[in-house]
Design a protein around this motif. Structure first.
Motif, mmCIF file in Angstrom:
data_model
loop_
_atom_site.group_PDB
_atom_site.id
_atom_site.type_symbol
_atom_site.label_atom_id
_atom_site.label_comp_id
_atom_site.label_asym_id
_atom_site.label_seq_id
_atom_site.Cartn_x
_atom_site.Cartn_y
_atom_site.Cartn_z
ATOM 1 N N SER A 1 -11.815 53.335 95.524
ATOM 2 C CA SER A 1 -12.404 52.405 94.744
ATOM 3 C C SER A 1 -13.005 53.032 93.421
ATOM 4 N N SER A 2 -13.005 51.933 92.397
ATOM 5 C CA SER A 2 -13.570 52.471 91.194
ATOM 6 C C SER A 2 -15.173 52.588 91.106
ATOM 7 N N SER A 3 -15.790 52.249 92.135
ATOM 8 C CA SER A 3 -17.290 52.249 92.413
ATOM 9 C C SER A 3 -17.608 53.710 92.642
ATOM 10 N N GLN A 4 -16.891 54.410 93.077
ATOM 11 C CA GLN A 4 -17.208 55.866 93.563
ATOM 12 C C GLN A 4 -17.094 56.847 92.272
ATOM 13 N N PRO A 5 -18.005 57.979 92.074
ATOM 14 C CA PRO A 5 -18.211 58.751 90.857
ATOM 15 C C PRO A 5 -16.946 59.425 90.953
ATOM 16 N N LYS A 6 -16.276 59.469 89.639
ATOM 17 C CA LYS A 6 -15.171 60.473 89.604
ATOM 18 C C LYS A 6 -15.721 61.996 89.571
ATOM 19 N N SER A 7 -14.927 62.544 90.257
ATOM 20 C CA SER A 7 -15.271 64.128 90.455
ATOM 21 C C SER A 7 -14.656 64.981 89.125
#
Length: 158
Positions: free
Chosen positions: A141-147
């Motif tokens: 999902s796009s709500s997860q912070p990108k690592s």
């Protein structure tokens, strides 16, 4: 029958030369391919069977061989066991030798063969390697912070 020129395929298709060769060789088949008659059956999605009418042949008279995606079935009638020459009034069962070839697709293997009631049945199975099987890719999902991307080689001093 008209001849088809496949030269343009060789000039424009890179890596498909094997397919063009198959088409070319199939177009050159002569009329002697009618004996013995055969059926090709799709048994399941990845399973097939070839049935060849081999009346008058025993298991010892038949030879099945696979080599680099080519299945070869040969039949050679041995001479009569009693040594006498038989006199036929009508001979409708052809017992002449034959050689029949089938081009197999990649990853198709022969799993067995049986001879029953004058029909030779050859079982085939397409076994795809794990690397060729479809894989399911999960979507994040796009709500997860990108690592942060991991750097390979030098470590950065922070």
């Amino acid at each position: 029958m008209s001849t088809i020129d496949l030269t343009p395929l060789y000039r424009t298709m890179v890596g498909f030369d094997r397919m063009a060769n198959l088409i070319d060789s199939a177009s050159r088949l002569d009329g002697t391919q009618g004996y013995p008659p055969y059926n090709i059956e799709r048994v399941a999605d990845d399973a097939f069977a070839i049935e060849i009418a081999v009346a008058g042949f025993s298991e010892d008279d038949l030879e099945i061989e696979t080599n680099e995606n080519l299945l070869t079935v040969a039949g050679k009638k041995s001479s009569s066991e009693d040594g006498e020459e038989r006199q036929y009034l009508h001979r409708g069962i052809a017992e002449r030798g034959f050689l029949r070839r089938f081009q197999l697709a990649d990853h198709v293997i022969v799993t067995g063969a049986s001879l029953q009631n004058g029909l030779l049945r050859i079982e085939l199975l397409r076994e795809l390697p794990e690397a060729k099987k479809p894989r399911k890719i999960e979507i994040g999902s796009s709500s997860q912070p990108k690592s942060k991307p991991k750097l390979i080689g030098k470590q950065s001093a922070a």
